[in-house]
Write a protein that holds these residues in place. Structure first.
Motif, PDB file in Angstrom:
ATOM      1  N   SER A  68      63.185   1.569  -4.094  1.00 28.66           N
ATOM      2  CA  SER A  68      63.918   0.311  -3.933  1.00 28.66           C
ATOM      3  C   SER A  68      65.023   0.456  -2.898  1.00 28.66           C
ATOM      4  O   SER A  68      65.214  -0.416  -2.039  1.00 28.66           O
ATOM      5  N   ARG A  69      65.752   1.563  -2.965  1.00 31.38           N
ATOM      6  CA  ARG A  69      66.826   1.805  -2.000  1.00 31.38           C
ATOM      7  C   ARG A  69      66.262   1.905  -0.578  1.00 31.38           C
ATOM      8  O   ARG A  69      66.805   1.313   0.356  1.00 31.38           O
ATOM      9  N   GLU A  70      65.153   2.626  -0.420  1.00 31.37           N
ATOM     10  CA  GLU A  70      64.549   2.761   0.908  1.00 31.37           C
ATOM     11  C   GLU A  70      64.027   1.424   1.422  1.00 31.37           C
ATOM     12  O   GLU A  70      64.158   1.122   2.611  1.00 31.37           O
ATOM     13  N   LEU A  71      63.448   0.616   0.523  1.00 33.07           N
ATOM     14  CA  LEU A  71      62.977  -0.705   0.934  1.00 33.07           C
ATOM     15  C   LEU A  71      64.138  -1.599   1.358  1.00 33.07           C
ATOM     16  O   LEU A  71      64.042  -2.324   2.363  1.00 33.07           O
ATOM     17  N   ARG A  72      65.243  -1.566   0.591  1.00 29.24           N
ATOM     18  CA  ARG A  72      66.413  -2.351   0.976  1.00 29.24           C
ATOM     19  C   ARG A  72      66.948  -1.893   2.335  1.00 29.24           C
ATOM     20  O   ARG A  72      67.283  -2.709   3.193  1.00 29.24           O
ATOM     21  N   GLN A  73      67.014  -0.582   2.513  1.00 30.00           N
ATOM     22  CA  GLN A  73      67.495  -0.032   3.778  1.00 30.00           C
ATOM     23  C   GLN A  73      66.569  -0.440   4.922  1.00 30.00           C
ATOM     24  O   GLN A  73      67.040  -0.837   5.997  1.00 30.00           O
ATOM     25  N   ALA A  74      65.260  -0.380   4.704  1.00 27.08           N
ATOM     26  CA  ALA A  74      64.300  -0.787   5.736  1.00 27.08           C
ATOM     27  C   ALA A  74      64.466  -2.275   6.044  1.00 27.08           C
ATOM     28  O   ALA A  74      64.389  -2.685   7.211  1.00 27.08           O
ATOM     29  N   HIS A  75      64.700  -3.085   5.011  1.00 33.76           N
ATOM     30  CA  HIS A  75      64.879  -4.514   5.221  1.00 33.76           C
ATOM     31  C   HIS A  75      66.136  -4.780   6.042  1.00 33.76           C
ATOM     32  O   HIS A  75      66.139  -5.611   6.964  1.00 33.76           O
ATOM     33  N   VAL A  76      67.220  -4.061   5.718  1.00 32.91           N
ATOM     34  CA  VAL A  76      68.473  -4.217   6.460  1.00 32.91           C
ATOM     35  C   VAL A  76      68.269  -3.816   7.913  1.00 32.91           C
ATOM     36  O   VAL A  76      68.702  -4.524   8.840  1.00 32.91           O
ATOM     37  N   GLU A  77      67.614  -2.678   8.138  1.00 33.09           N
ATOM     38  CA  GLU A  77      67.367  -2.215   9.505  1.00 33.09           C
ATOM     39  C   GLU A  77      66.470  -3.186  10.260  1.00 33.09           C
ATOM     40  O   GLU A  77      66.706  -3.471  11.440  1.00 33.09           O
ATOM     41  N   MET A  78      65.454  -3.693   9.602  1.00 28.41           N
ATOM     42  CA  MET A  78      64.544  -4.638  10.249  1.00 28.41           C
ATOM     43  C   MET A  78      65.290  -5.922  10.621  1.00 28.41           C
ATOM     44  O   MET A  78      65.121  -6.454  11.722  1.00 28.41           O
ATOM     45  N   ARG A 131      68.508  -6.176  11.195  1.00 32.43           N
ATOM     46  CA  ARG A 131      69.411  -5.827  12.291  1.00 32.43           C
ATOM     47  C   ARG A 131      68.647  -5.771  13.617  1.00 32.43           C
ATOM     48  O   ARG A 131      69.095  -6.327  14.627  1.00 32.43           O
ATOM     49  N   GLU A 132      67.486  -5.118  13.624  1.00 32.02           N
ATOM     50  CA  GLU A 132      66.685  -5.032  14.847  1.00 32.02           C
ATOM     51  C   GLU A 132      66.202  -6.406  15.292  1.00 32.02           C
ATOM     52  O   GLU A 132      66.156  -6.704  16.490  1.00 32.02           O
ATOM     53  N   LEU A 133      65.854  -7.262  14.324  1.00 34.99           N
ATOM     54  CA  LEU A 133      65.415  -8.620  14.667  1.00 34.99           C
ATOM     55  C   LEU A 133      66.573  -9.405  15.289  1.00 34.99           C
ATOM     56  O   LEU A 133      66.382 -10.109  16.296  1.00 34.99           O
ATOM     57  N   ARG A 134      67.780  -9.289  14.715  1.00 31.54           N
ATOM     58  CA  ARG A 134      68.941  -9.960  15.301  1.00 31.54           C
ATOM     59  C   ARG A 134      69.216  -9.439  16.708  1.00 31.54           C
ATOM     60  O   ARG A 134      69.509 -10.211  17.624  1.00 31.54           O
ATOM     61  N   GLN A 135      69.107  -8.117  16.882  1.00 27.73           N
ATOM     62  CA  GLN A 135      69.329  -7.544  18.206  1.00 27.73           C
ATOM     63  C   GLN A 135      68.289  -8.063  19.199  1.00 27.73           C
ATOM     64  O   GLN A 135      68.620  -8.406  20.340  1.00 27.73           O
ATOM     65  N   ALA A 136      67.028  -8.133  18.742  1.00 29.70           N
ATOM     66  CA  ALA A 136      65.966  -8.643  19.621  1.00 29.70           C
ATOM     67  C   ALA A 136      66.209 -10.106  19.957  1.00 29.70           C
ATOM     68  O   ALA A 136      66.024 -10.531  21.116  1.00 29.70           O
ATOM     69  N   GLN A 137      66.648 -10.899  18.966  1.00 31.01           N
ATOM     70  CA  GLN A 137      66.942 -12.310  19.228  1.00 31.01           C
ATOM     71  C   GLN A 137      68.104 -12.444  20.206  1.00 31.01           C
ATOM     72  O   GLN A 137      68.053 -13.263  21.140  1.00 31.01           O
ATOM     73  N   ASN A 138      69.161 -11.633  19.983  1.00 29.50           N
ATOM     74  CA  ASN A 138      70.306 -11.676  20.894  1.00 29.50           C
ATOM     75  C   ASN A 138      69.904 -11.249  22.305  1.00 29.50           C
ATOM     76  O   ASN A 138      70.324 -11.860  23.294  1.00 29.50           O
ATOM     77  N   GLU A 139      69.108 -10.214  22.390  1.00 27.39           N
ATOM     78  CA  GLU A 139      68.650  -9.748  23.698  1.00 27.39           C
ATOM     79  C   GLU A 139      67.783 -10.804  24.371  1.00 27.39           C
ATOM     80  O   GLU A 139      67.912 -11.068  25.579  1.00 27.39           O
TER      81      GLU A 139
END
Length: 114
Positions: free
Chosen positions: A74-84, A86-94
């Motif tokens: 569960s912790r790893e899934l939450r962390q993966a979701h947070v990272e995903m 964050r990366e999606l926001r970065q991609a949208q901003n870029e």
């Protein structure tokens, strides 16, 4: 005949004593058998309780390890979701930045073309 009767009278107490001794031996043997059976039953019950205790302990350990594994996943899934996210926001901003740059370049190009 008198001698036979006297001999029987002399032997009768010895025979009676022998029968009582035999009965006592049988009683002692039966008592010993009961004690041995009771001890065997106690040993079996103790072994059963030990096995049950070990089984419950193993179940507790298994539940604990499953709970920990579930928590880790569960912790790893939450962390993966947070990272995903964050990366999606970065991609949208870029992408937005690249589109603004393209728009600005297009405006400059059209101004210079006129």
């Amino acid at each position: 005949m008198k001698f036979l009767a006297i001999a029987l009278l002399a032997v009768m107490p010895a025979l009676a004593e022998w029968q009582w001794q035999a009965r006592d031996q049988v009683r002692e043997a039966a008592s010993e058998a009961r004690r041995a059976r009771a001890e065997a039953l106690r040993d079996v019950m103790q072994a059963r309780n030990d096995a049950r205790r070990e089984m419950y302990s193993a179940q507790r350990e298994w539940r604990t390890s499953v709970r920990e594994a579930h928590r880790d996943v569960s912790r790893e899934l939450r962390q993966a979701h947070v990272e995903m996210a964050r990366e999606l926001r970065q991609a949208q901003n870029e992408f937005a930045r690249e589109m603004r740059n393209f728009r600005d370049e297009l405006h400059r190009a059209t101004r210079n073309w006129r």
